[in-house]
Motif scaffolding. Structure first.
Motif, short mmCIF file in Angstrom:
data_model
loop_
_atom_site.label_atom_id
_atom_site.label_comp_id
_atom_site.label_asym_id
_atom_site.label_seq_id
_atom_site.Cartn_x
_atom_site.Cartn_y
_atom_site.Cartn_z
N VAL A 1 0.87 -1.18 0.00
CA VAL A 1 0.00 0.00 0.00
C VAL A 1 0.90 1.23 0.00
O VAL A 1 1.87 1.28 0.74
CB VAL A 1 -0.91 0.02 1.25
CG1 VAL A 1 -1.84 1.21 1.20
CG2 VAL A 1 -1.70 -1.26 1.37
N ARG A 2 0.57 2.18 -0.86
CA ARG A 2 1.34 3.42 -0.88
C ARG A 2 0.52 4.55 -0.30
O ARG A 2 -0.60 4.78 -0.73
CB ARG A 2 1.76 3.75 -2.32
CG ARG A 2 3.01 3.01 -2.74
CD ARG A 2 3.26 3.16 -4.23
NE ARG A 2 2.53 2.16 -5.00
CZ ARG A 2 2.85 0.86 -5.05
NH1 ARG A 2 3.88 0.41 -4.38
NH2 ARG A 2 2.14 0.02 -5.76
N GLY A 3 1.06 5.21 0.68
CA GLY A 3 0.38 6.37 1.26
C GLY A 3 -0.17 6.09 2.64
O GLY A 3 -0.15 4.96 3.12
N ARG A 4 -0.61 7.16 3.30
CA ARG A 4 -1.16 7.04 4.64
C ARG A 4 -2.53 6.37 4.58
O ARG A 4 -3.38 6.75 3.78
CB ARG A 4 -1.28 8.44 5.25
CG ARG A 4 -2.06 8.50 6.54
CD ARG A 4 -1.43 9.44 7.53
NE ARG A 4 -2.13 10.72 7.56
CZ ARG A 4 -1.84 11.69 8.44
NH1 ARG A 4 -0.87 11.51 9.32
NH2 ARG A 4 -2.49 12.82 8.43
N ILE A 5 -2.73 5.40 5.43
CA ILE A 5 -3.98 4.64 5.44
C ILE A 5 -4.82 5.07 6.62
O ILE A 5 -4.30 5.28 7.72
CB ILE A 5 -3.73 3.13 5.58
CG1 ILE A 5 -2.69 2.65 4.59
CG2 ILE A 5 -5.01 2.35 5.41
CD1 ILE A 5 -2.37 1.19 4.76
N SER A 6 -6.12 5.17 6.43
CA SER A 6 -7.02 5.24 7.56
C SER A 6 -8.07 4.17 7.35
O SER A 6 -8.61 4.04 6.26
CB SER A 6 -7.68 6.61 7.66
OG SER A 6 -8.55 6.63 8.77
N GLY B 1 -7.40 10.25 17.66
CA GLY B 1 -6.68 10.88 16.56
C GLY B 1 -5.21 10.51 16.57
O GLY B 1 -4.62 10.19 15.53
N ILE B 2 -4.63 10.51 17.76
CA ILE B 2 -3.20 10.15 17.86
C ILE B 2 -3.02 8.69 17.48
O ILE B 2 -2.08 8.33 16.77
CB ILE B 2 -2.69 10.43 19.29
CG1 ILE B 2 -2.62 11.94 19.50
CG2 ILE B 2 -1.32 9.82 19.50
CD1 ILE B 2 -2.33 12.35 20.91
N MET B 3 -3.95 7.84 17.91
CA MET B 3 -3.87 6.43 17.53
C MET B 3 -3.91 6.27 16.02
O MET B 3 -3.28 5.38 15.46
CB MET B 3 -5.07 5.66 18.11
CG MET B 3 -4.91 5.28 19.54
SD MET B 3 -6.43 4.47 20.05
CE MET B 3 -6.17 4.43 21.80
N LEU B 4 -4.69 7.10 15.38
CA LEU B 4 -4.82 6.98 13.93
C LEU B 4 -3.71 7.71 13.20
O LEU B 4 -3.72 7.80 11.97
CB LEU B 4 -6.18 7.52 13.47
CG LEU B 4 -7.38 6.76 14.03
CD1 LEU B 4 -8.69 7.40 13.60
CD2 LEU B 4 -7.37 5.31 13.59
N GLY B 5 -2.78 8.27 13.94
CA GLY B 5 -1.59 8.81 13.30
C GLY B 5 -1.56 10.32 13.16
O GLY B 5 -0.69 10.86 12.48
N LEU B 6 -2.48 11.02 13.79
CA LEU B 6 -2.43 12.48 13.75
C LEU B 6 -1.54 13.00 14.88
O LEU B 6 -1.28 12.29 15.85
CB LEU B 6 -3.83 13.07 13.92
CG LEU B 6 -4.82 12.85 12.78
CD1 LEU B 6 -6.19 13.37 13.19
CD2 LEU B 6 -4.36 13.57 11.54
N ASP C 1 -7.48 12.41 7.09
CA ASP C 1 -7.03 12.86 5.78
C ASP C 1 -6.01 11.89 5.18
O ASP C 1 -4.86 12.26 4.92
CB ASP C 1 -6.44 14.27 5.86
CG ASP C 1 -6.35 14.88 4.47
OD1 ASP C 1 -7.17 14.50 3.62
OD2 ASP C 1 -5.45 15.71 4.24
N PRO C 2 -6.43 10.65 5.00
CA PRO C 2 -5.50 9.64 4.50
C PRO C 2 -5.38 9.71 2.98
O PRO C 2 -6.18 10.36 2.31
CB PRO C 2 -6.18 8.34 4.90
CG PRO C 2 -7.65 8.68 4.85
CD PRO C 2 -7.78 10.13 5.20
N ASP C 3 -4.36 9.04 2.46
CA ASP C 3 -4.28 8.86 1.02
C ASP C 3 -5.13 7.67 0.60
O ASP C 3 -5.65 7.62 -0.50
CB ASP C 3 -2.83 8.61 0.61
CG ASP C 3 -1.93 9.70 1.12
OD1 ASP C 3 -2.24 10.88 0.87
OD2 ASP C 3 -0.93 9.39 1.80
N VAL C 4 -5.22 6.69 1.50
CA VAL C 4 -5.99 5.49 1.22
C VAL C 4 -6.98 5.31 2.36
O VAL C 4 -6.59 5.24 3.52
CB VAL C 4 -5.07 4.25 1.13
CG1 VAL C 4 -5.90 3.01 0.88
CG2 VAL C 4 -4.03 4.44 0.05
#
Lengths: 454, 263
Positions: free
Chosen positions: A95-100, A123-128, A174-177
């Motif tokens: 997978v390319r890009g940030r995933i949510s 949000g922090i858990m999801l990478g923000l 705001d993921p890429d994927v």
């Protein structure tokens, strides 16, 4: 030659094997997990379960990709593999890009603390980062429609509020994927619309979306490509309309098979009942003897009775294509074909049918006598066909009564509720009967056609 | 593994906010709130002091004041034992996170150990109160070792927590085994008695217990007079703890992919 478009997700020949639960293998698997890093390394085939078998698909960057399939077909496993939550047993996933991943909304919420604090931690858990969340906080709360409750502990939220907040956080990563597992059904009508708008926005901004859903109209409407998984295998991939229609056809076929099996079982049970001596404690009202009709036929459970001087040997429902079927669309032409047989010639007979809905309400009933058709002679074998030009019933499951009896009601052969069929409809109207109709408006009344499926 | 270890630094914001959440959530809704972090060790101390000073009077004059001696050992022990016991359950109760979100699983045992460390820190003011009340003979040179002891304990506890949390996923009996083992471990550590009073044979056994050296270090720094003579043991334990931590992390990393399927 054009360069191949960039893929955001590449799944190549992936197999995912799960260990079936087996107590005695506990230590062996722990050992193999430590030694070889896999849980299923030296499992025998009977101890393992294949959730995916050699599945490959690619998702172009910026496209929306749908996965459909029955429960247990491997859809969620595929999504988890793409999300990186589990690893494939064989094959590769890239997978390319940030995933949510919208797989379980609000999975990390802590019930005791407030919605506000949960938004930050989730949000922090999801990478923000904290700063990103602070910036988007108002937007998240507004999207979740929880302005008045954001400082209350999450345990006081209704399940809808909980899901909305989880959704609002995840979508603001705001993921890429973006991976979505059947989460559009979380809110009311208005919230669903908002979610769909958000997806439309994602599509506009060229984000990649992978959608697992049972809402086939969504796949047809939103997806650029679709994959149909069946029992861990890819059955079809490509144009969503084609894939969805292949899937629907298969589901209908299976439904018909199930209904046919259920009917066969019911008929068998009735035969057994008729063959056995009367059970005094039988809870459902069945006729006293296989020959006599029950006191109130419309209240009776499924059964078969009559003298069998004349017999209904076979009942088939035939759709527009001339093939026997059990799933029809509302308004379709349906023929009910009855095969009849008389041991000795009969000259006093009436042929009747009745259609009942799942509540046991008679939707329609008729017979040859009512329709001024006088039975003259039934000899040997023959067929009677009732053709319904338009099966104008609302969606639902219906059962069929068929009967052969004398003019005075003396039954030769009565089949009560032994044949079922399903009516499908694109609309969800109420009642039983769906007459052909149309709407007209004039003067100050103005209406607009809504896009179907939203 | 090294890459993942470096990833841990990336998660420090996550760990930090989860520790804060853990602490907030623990006392949310209770009247005394954070004061429980003070009251809990204080009550525990009262019970032990009552039992060992009045019901079973301690005969050793070198352990006077007994309450202070006890406190030096019990406070860090509580941190250690709660961390180990809680981390046995932490991956299973956090199963939703591991199964449904891309979540670095090692954060969970870390959060458990660190949240308990905060409780330990919150108990320290009471210890300080006791030290002042009893006019304990403190030396600055000894006190400088205190953070080192805490650090060694942290690394040791983290290493054990990683191992315990990873293995319990596959071997659930470990949870019950541990709760018994921890009770035994408590009495096998010079906390309610002093190392000097132990018979020679027992001493050799006690020396094999890593927490013995932590307890003795705390006691030498805070309770006994004189220089901190146990530093060699402490540094050796520190080295051992780092090795244990790395081994624990390796094991955890090895089993990582199985968690989502097994919890």
């Amino acid at each position: 030659m054009m360069p191949a478009p960039a893929r955001a997700i590449d799944v190549v020949n992936v197999t995912k094997t799960y260990r079936r639960y087996a107590r005695r293998k506990q230590f062996a698997t722990l050992k193999s997990a430590i030694l070889s890093g896999t849980l299923v390394g030296d499992l025998r085939p009977e101890d393992s379960f294949h959730a995916l078998r050699g599945v490959s698909f690619g998702v172009r960057a910026g496209s929306t990709f749908g996965i459909v399939g029955r429960n247990g077909s491997g859809k969620s496993t595929a999504l988890k593999l793409v999300a990186g939550i589990t690893k494939p047993t064989t094959g590769t996933v890239s997978v390319r890009g940030r995933i949510s991943a919208l797989i379980e909304l609000g999975a990390g919420f802590h019930p005791e603390i407030s919605g506000r604090e949960n938004v930050f931690i989730n949000g922090i858990m999801l990478g923000l980062t904290k700063r990103e969340i602070t910036r988007r906080f108002d937007e998240i709360v507004e999207f979740a429609e929880l302005e008045d409750f954001i400082d209350a502990p999450v345990k006081t939220y209704s399940s809808g509020m909980y899901m909305r907040l989880g959704f609002a956080v995840a979508i603001n990563v705001d993921p890429d994927v973006l991976l979505i597992d059947e989460v559009l059904a979380v809110g009311d009508e208005a919230f669903t619309h908002k979610c769909l708008d958000k997806f439309a926005e994602y599509r506009r901004r060229n984000k990649t979306v992978l959608l697992v859903t049972h809402a086939l109209n969504l796949v047809e409407r939103f997806c650029d490509e679709a994959l149909w998984l069946d029992d861990g295998r890819a059955r079809a991939v490509g144009d969503p309309r084609r894939v969805v229609s292949a899937y629907i056809t298969d589901v209908e076929k299976q439904e018909e098979r199930h209904m046919a099996e259920a009917d066969a079982k019911a008929r068998e049970a009735v035969e057994r009942h008729n063959a056995a001596p009367a059970e005094p404690e039988s809870r459902i009202s069945r006729p006293e003897s296989p020959r006599a009709a029950p006191p109130d036929m419309f209240q009776a459970a499924e059964g078969r009775w009559g003298s069998r001087e004349g017999e209904i040997t076979d009942v088939r429902l035939v759709g527009e294509d001339g093939q026997p079927a059990r799933v029809f669309y509302s308004g379709e032409r349906v023929a009910i074909r009855l095969s009849l047989k008389a041991a000795a010639p009969l000259d006093d007979f009436v042929i009747g049918i009745g259609i009942f809905n799942a509540d046991g309400v008679c939707a329609f009933g008729t017979n040859t006598n009512i329709e001024d058709l006088q039975g003259e002679r039934l000899e040997g074998e023959g067929e009677a066909v009732v053709t319904i030009d338009a099966l104008d019933l609302v969606a639902g499951t219906y059962k069929l009564d068929v009967a052969l009896h004398k003019l005075d009601g003396y039954p030769y052969d009565y089949h009560r509720l032994l044949y079922s069929f399903r009516v499908k409809s694109r609309t969800r109207d109420a009642g039983i009967y769906r007459p052909r109709h149309s709407w007209g408006f004039s003067g100050g009344v103005r209406v607009r056609e809504r896009v179907a499926g939203s | 593994m090294l890459k993942n270890l470096r990833g841990l630094l990336k998660y420090r914001q996550l760990i930090q906010s989860m520790v804060a959440r853990e602490l907030k959530a623990r006392y949310r809704g209770s009247v005394l709130g954070f004061f429980w972090s003070f009251i809990n060790p204080l009550l525990l101390l009262l019970v032990y002091t009552f039992v060992f000073s009045y019901v079973l009077p301690a005969r050793q004059p070198n352990l006077d004041p007994y309450a202070l001696f006890l406190f030096c050992g019990i406070l860090p022990w509580t941190w250690f034992s709660s961390s180990i016991l809680e981390s046995a359950n932490v991956l299973i109760s956090g199963g939703n996170l591991i199964k449904k979100v891309m979540f670095p699983a090692e954060v969970l045992p870390f959060v458990t150990v660190l949240a308990n460390m905060v409780h330990f820190f919150l108990g320290l003011p009471i210890l300080v109160g006791f030290l002042i009340y009893y006019r304990a003979p403190l030396q600055a040179s000894e006190l400088a070792w205190f953070p080192v002891v805490v650090l060694v304990q942290l690394v040791l506890t983290l290493g054990l927590a990683l191992i315990v949390s990873a293995l319990t996923v596959h071997f659930r009996d470990l949870k019950d085994i541990l709760s018994n083992l921890v009770t035994f471990w408590f009495f096998a550590t010079p906390i309610i008695y002093s190392m000097q009073d132990a018979p020679a044979l027992a001493k050799r056994f006690l020396n094999g217990n890593p927490f013995t050296h932590l307890a003795i270090s705390y006691q030498e720094i805070l309770f006994y007079q004189g220089d901190f003579g146990h530093w060699k043991w402490l540094l050796a334990l520190g080295a051992g703890s780092v090795a244990l931590f790395l081994a624990g992390y390796y094991l955890f990393d090895r089993l990582r992919d199985t968690f989502a399927e097994e919890v």
